[in-house]
Design a protein around this motif. Structure first.
Motif, PDB file in Angstrom:
ATOM      1  N   GLU A 145       0.422 -15.430   9.187  1.00 53.49           N
ATOM      2  CA  GLU A 145       0.695 -16.144  10.432  1.00 53.49           C
ATOM      3  C   GLU A 145       2.073 -15.788  10.979  1.00 53.49           C
ATOM      4  OE1 GLU A 145      -1.451 -18.072  11.987  1.00 53.49           O
ATOM      5  OE2 GLU A 145      -2.969 -17.841  10.427  1.00 53.49           O
ATOM      6  N   GLY A 146       2.088 -15.465  12.270  1.00 53.82           N
ATOM      7  CA  GLY A 146       3.362 -15.201  12.939  1.00 53.82           C
ATOM      8  C   GLY A 146       3.788 -13.747  12.923  1.00 53.82           C
ATOM      9  N   GLY A 147       2.928 -12.843  12.421  1.00 55.42           N
ATOM     10  CA  GLY A 147       3.286 -11.434  12.419  1.00 55.42           C
ATOM     11  C   GLY A 147       2.518 -10.673  11.376  1.00 55.42           C
ATOM     12  N   SER A 148       2.866  -9.388  11.185  1.00 57.61           N
ATOM     13  CA  SER A 148       2.205  -8.548  10.198  1.00 57.61           C
ATOM     14  C   SER A 148       2.701  -8.913   8.811  1.00 57.61           C
ATOM     15  CB  SER A 148       2.467  -7.077  10.513  1.00 57.61           C
ATOM     16  OG  SER A 148       3.857  -6.821  10.517  1.00 57.61           O
ATOM     17  N   ILE A 149       2.189  -8.190   7.797  1.00 59.59           N
ATOM     18  CA  ILE A 149       2.444  -8.561   6.412  1.00 59.59           C
ATOM     19  C   ILE A 149       3.935  -8.650   6.089  1.00 59.59           C
ATOM     20  CG2 ILE A 149       2.281  -6.148   5.656  1.00 59.59           C
ATOM     21  CD1 ILE A 149       1.002  -7.177   3.072  1.00 59.59           C
ATOM     22  N   ASP A 150       4.757  -7.800   6.687  1.00 59.18           N
ATOM     23  CA  ASP A 150       6.186  -7.799   6.370  1.00 59.18           C
ATOM     24  C   ASP A 150       7.006  -8.644   7.344  1.00 59.18           C
ATOM     25  OD1 ASP A 150       5.540  -5.966   8.378  1.00 59.18           O
ATOM     26  OD2 ASP A 150       7.352  -4.785   8.024  1.00 59.18           O
TER      27      ASP A 150
ATOM     28  N   THR B 271       1.711   8.991  -2.087  1.00 61.13           N
ATOM     29  CA  THR B 271       1.727   7.605  -1.646  1.00 61.13           C
ATOM     30  C   THR B 271       0.293   7.122  -1.495  1.00 61.13           C
ATOM     31  OG1 THR B 271       1.782   8.225   0.694  1.00 61.13           O
ATOM     32  CG2 THR B 271       3.896   7.866  -0.391  1.00 61.13           C
ATOM     33  N   GLU B 272       0.110   5.845  -1.735  1.00 60.59           N
ATOM     34  CA  GLU B 272      -1.184   5.213  -1.503  1.00 60.59           C
ATOM     35  C   GLU B 272      -1.062   4.374  -0.237  1.00 60.59           C
ATOM     36  OE1 GLU B 272      -4.553   2.568  -3.844  1.00 60.59           O
ATOM     37  OE2 GLU B 272      -2.429   2.203  -4.280  1.00 60.59           O
ATOM     38  N   VAL B 273      -1.887   4.667   0.731  1.00 53.86           N
ATOM     39  CA  VAL B 273      -1.892   3.914   1.981  1.00 53.86           C
ATOM     40  C   VAL B 273      -3.058   2.937   1.929  1.00 53.86           C
ATOM     41  CG1 VAL B 273      -1.950   4.039   4.493  1.00 53.86           C
ATOM     42  CG2 VAL B 273      -0.927   5.904   3.178  1.00 53.86           C
TER      43      VAL B 273
ATOM     44  N   ILE C   7       9.943  12.344  -1.999  1.00 50.18           N
ATOM     45  CA  ILE C   7       8.876  11.402  -1.640  1.00 50.18           C
ATOM     46  C   ILE C   7       8.737  10.380  -2.761  1.00 50.18           C
ATOM     47  CG2 ILE C   7       6.400  11.145  -1.164  1.00 50.18           C
ATOM     48  CD1 ILE C   7       7.966  12.502   1.056  1.00 50.18           C
ATOM     49  N   GLU C   8       8.887   9.129  -2.404  1.00 52.91           N
ATOM     50  CA  GLU C   8       8.729   8.068  -3.393  1.00 52.91           C
ATOM     51  C   GLU C   8       7.249   7.867  -3.702  1.00 52.91           C
ATOM     52  OE1 GLU C   8      11.085   6.395  -4.928  1.00 52.91           O
ATOM     53  OE2 GLU C   8      12.716   7.423  -3.863  1.00 52.91           O
ATOM     54  N   GLN C   9       6.928   7.718  -4.993  1.00 54.58           N
ATOM     55  CA  GLN C   9       5.552   7.389  -5.365  1.00 54.58           C
ATOM     56  C   GLN C   9       5.403   5.883  -5.190  1.00 54.58           C
ATOM     57  OE1 GLN C   9       3.626   9.817  -8.035  1.00 54.58           O
ATOM     58  NE2 GLN C   9       2.614   8.189  -9.190  1.00 54.58           N
ATOM     59  N   GLU C  10       4.732   5.475  -4.119  1.00 57.64           N
ATOM     60  CA  GLU C  10       4.701   4.062  -3.751  1.00 57.64           C
ATOM     61  C   GLU C  10       3.395   3.711  -3.051  1.00 57.64           C
ATOM     62  OE1 GLU C  10       7.643   3.202  -0.769  1.00 57.64           O
ATOM     63  OE2 GLU C  10       7.209   5.021   0.372  1.00 57.64           O
ATOM     64  N   THR C  11       3.196   2.424  -2.868  1.00 55.61           N
ATOM     65  CA  THR C  11       2.075   1.905  -2.090  1.00 55.61           C
ATOM     66  C   THR C  11       2.611   1.480  -0.736  1.00 55.61           C
ATOM     67  OG1 THR C  11       0.895   1.144  -4.057  1.00 55.61           O
ATOM     68  CG2 THR C  11       0.299   0.117  -1.963  1.00 55.61           C
TER      69      THR C  11
ATOM     70  N   SER D 138       6.437   0.421   3.564  1.00 58.11           N
ATOM     71  CA  SER D 138       6.507   0.357   2.109  1.00 58.11           C
ATOM     72  C   SER D 138       6.201  -1.062   1.626  1.00 58.11           C
ATOM     73  CB  SER D 138       7.894   0.774   1.630  1.00 58.11           C
ATOM     74  OG  SER D 138       7.973   0.709   0.218  1.00 58.11           O
ATOM     75  N   MET D 139       5.304  -1.168   0.623  1.00 62.79           N
ATOM     76  CA  MET D 139       4.946  -2.465   0.035  1.00 62.79           C
ATOM     77  C   MET D 139       5.567  -2.635  -1.353  1.00 62.79           C
ATOM     78  SD  MET D 139       0.874  -2.681   1.001  1.00 62.79           S
ATOM     79  CE  MET D 139       0.620  -4.218   0.129  1.00 62.79           C
ATOM     80  N   ARG D 140       5.367  -1.641  -2.209  1.00 61.92           N
ATOM     81  CA  ARG D 140       5.833  -1.746  -3.592  1.00 61.92           C
ATOM     82  C   ARG D 140       5.743  -0.365  -4.226  1.00 61.92           C
ATOM     83  NH1 ARG D 140       0.807  -4.272  -3.250  1.00 61.92           N
ATOM     84  NH2 ARG D 140      -0.892  -3.183  -4.314  1.00 61.92           N
ATOM     85  N   SER D 141       6.383  -0.228  -5.389  1.00 60.41           N
ATOM     86  CA  SER D 141       6.238   1.019  -6.126  1.00 60.41           C
ATOM     87  C   SER D 141       4.802   1.130  -6.613  1.00 60.41           C
ATOM     88  CB  SER D 141       7.205   1.062  -7.311  1.00 60.41           C
ATOM     89  OG  SER D 141       6.932  -0.015  -8.200  1.00 60.41           O
ATOM     90  N   LYS D 142       4.325   2.366  -6.753  1.00 54.50           N
ATOM     91  CA  LYS D 142       2.935   2.588  -7.121  1.00 54.50           C
ATOM     92  C   LYS D 142       2.700   2.207  -8.571  1.00 54.50           C
ATOM     93  CE  LYS D 142      -1.199   4.502  -6.363  1.00 54.50           C
ATOM     94  NZ  LYS D 142      -1.912   3.674  -7.339  1.00 54.50           N
ATOM     95  N   GLU D 143       1.673   1.341  -8.775  1.00 55.51           N
ATOM     96  CA  GLU D 143       1.333   0.973 -10.139  1.00 55.51           C
ATOM     97  C   GLU D 143       0.705   2.154 -10.866  1.00 55.51           C
ATOM     98  OE1 GLU D 143       0.154  -0.595  -7.473  1.00 55.51           O
ATOM     99  OE2 GLU D 143       0.473  -2.763  -7.603  1.00 55.51           O
TER     100      GLU D 143
END
Length: 495
Positions: free
Chosen positions: A142-147, A234-236, A266-270, A282-287
């Motif tokens: 609510e109020g915007g996108s995930i971030d 990266t995982e999108v 390039i960071e390995q991230e999600t 960017s959400m988090r580092s890739k599990e």
């Protein structure tokens, strides 16, 4: 590989997909809660099983397993003698149990493939695995996108909805190839009757994207395991459409190439695809696999379905139906492709072709009807129940009761806009075909009233006859046949 070396080389994109498909079942995969959650109040389609309450035990939905086996047959996958379920452990607010029941090292489908047309060429995309799992719930920001959201609400209605996760090989070299594959995959799933693209959230895509030196990619697009392992990816996540996948991956490919050319790692991230802004965030580092702490689901016994592959029949798939339409109905490649774009369109066409000439049926369905439906952002499913009305309109044209022009440009359009039958539109608009005497009278009037056009006709001016035809059509309210008018005018003017 140093940043300086990369700057002197062209870069190639490598993409692999994880496609989450909601299977079309009445109830969830491990409980009896309804999957019809589209318009339901939040958290009303839940029970102790899908909420993960202590003591609640899962029971596997047979219909979901049948759907998975059908998918396996369609992609020519191996279906092992025995498959098992595991718990994938991670914490997220929409995962009520704190783990997801899925399949790990023994999926129900392995080593399949799907042929797809890319730039006019047939390509085979490898499918590593396709496995069953349960859907988490859903978050509403609510109020915007995930971030940027002010707060987030959670709805567990989707928790436990049956999913099939289809994991491809890293066989894509561009975002446009991904879009073509997703369109083909969705087409096959709909033909199988295991998937409904109209359901909200029924197809969700996660994509793994890496950028490697172009000389690491062979002539046929193959790439070595060493090259893949040396490139961070990266995982999108959270892509929900074919178009969205193309946009998200085109953006991410450009972002990575620009970063590498500037000497950045390039960071390995999600990363999350923010469709509103057209960027990945960017959400988090890739599990890694070990982070999920997989272990066997003790409450579900091993699943043995290998003999189902022989027992379960699947319908004619789109490629086979397309080829049959070309052979049986003598259709062009373009017409056959249009008429097999969905199973519903193909069924509709065959119903019409069973009553009328296949070429005539193809013209009316592929060109006239689909064109008008596309203009109105409608689907063939919106008019499936009106097949008899549509065929009656074709019959009126074939019996010379109405002109083709009026049928296409007036009657069909008002049938779709107003929901009326063809006879109602024809009567209201006065579109019944003019009798021969009325047409002859209109021809005489047009000649008498336009001596300059008559003179131009005799002088060889090609547009003069078309002008006179238009005058006759205007006088008859469009109810005369243009071909007959053209012939009558020529006969009268050449006397």
């Amino acid at each position: 590989m140093t940043a300086q070396a990369v700057q002197r080389e062209d870069l190639a994109v490598v993409i692999g997909l994880e496609v989450h498909v909601q299977l079309e079942t009445d109830t969830k995969i491990f409980c009896g809660c309804s999957t019809d959650v589209a318009d339901a109040e939040p958290n009303t389609h839940t029970c102790p099983v899908c909420l993960g309450l202590p003591g609640a035990l899962p029971v596997l939905n047979e219909a979901a397993v049948e759907s998975a086996v059908k998918v396996g047959k369609a992609i020519d996958a191996d279906i092992p003698e025995e498959t098992t379920f595991h718990r994938k452990n991670y914490f997220y607010p929409d995962l009520p149990k704190g783990f997801q029941i899925t399949q790990y090292d023994a999926p129900v489908c392995q080593d399949g493939e799907l042929d797809v047309q890319v730039d006019g060429e047939r390509r085979t995309v490898g499918i590593q695995r396709a496995h069953l799992e349960e859907d988490p719930g859903s978050l509403q920001h609510e109020g915007g996108s995930i971030d940027r959201a002010d707060y987030t609400l959670v709805n567990y209605n989707r928790a436990g909805v049956p999913l099939m996760e289809i994991v491809t090989d890293p066989d894509f070299r561009g975002a446009e190839e991904v879009r073509a594959f997703l369109a083909k995959l969705e087409e096959v799933l709909e033909y199988l009757g295991v998937f409904d693209s109209q359901r909200d959230g029924s197809l969700r895509i996660d994509a793994n994207l890496s950028v490697v030196p172009a000389d690491e990619v062979g002539e046929n697009g193959e790439i070595s395991d060493e090259a893949l392992e040396s490139a961070n990816r990266t995982e999108v996540k959270n892509i929900s459409s074919h178009k969205g996948a193309e946009k998200a991956l085109a953006y991410e490919a450009t972002r990575q190439k620009n970063s590498i050319k500037r000497g950045r790692e390039i960071e390995q991230e999600t990363r999350h695809w923010d469709e509103g802004r057209g960027v990945t965030v960017s959400m988090r580092s890739k599990e890694e696999e070990k982070d999920y702490r997989y272990f066997r689901e003790a409450d579900l016994p091993p699943l043995r379905v290998s003999d189902w592959k022989q027992k379960l029949d699947i319908p004619e798939l789109p490629d086979a139906r397309r080829e049959r339409f070309r052979d049986e109905y003598d259709l062009s490649e373009e017409a056959a492709s249009k008429l097999t774009s969905t199973k519903q369109v193909a069924d509709f066409y065959e119903d019409v072709a069973g009553e009328y000439d296949p070429d005539l049926a193809a013209t009316w369905v592929a060109d006239n009807l689909l064109g008008e439906l596309n203009y109105r952002d409608m689907e063939i499913t919106d008019v499936e129940g009106r097949l008899d009305e549509f065929m009656h309109l074709i019959e009126l044209v074939a019996d010379d009761e109405i002109t083709t022009k009026n049928a296409e440009e007036v009657v069909l359009r008002e049938m779709l806009d107003e929901g009326e039958g063809p006879e109602t539109v024809i009567d209201r608009e006065g579109l019944g075909k003019a009798d021969e005497g009325a047409v002859e009278g209109a021809v005489e009037e047009a000649i008498d009233e336009n001596p300059d056009a008559v003179e131009d006709y005799h002088a060889g001016e090609g547009g003069a006859l078309n002008f006179l035809v238009g005058q006759v059509m205007q006088k008859t309210g469009g109810s005369a046949d243009p071909g007959s008018v053209n012939q009558l005018l020529r006969e009268r003017l050449d006397e």
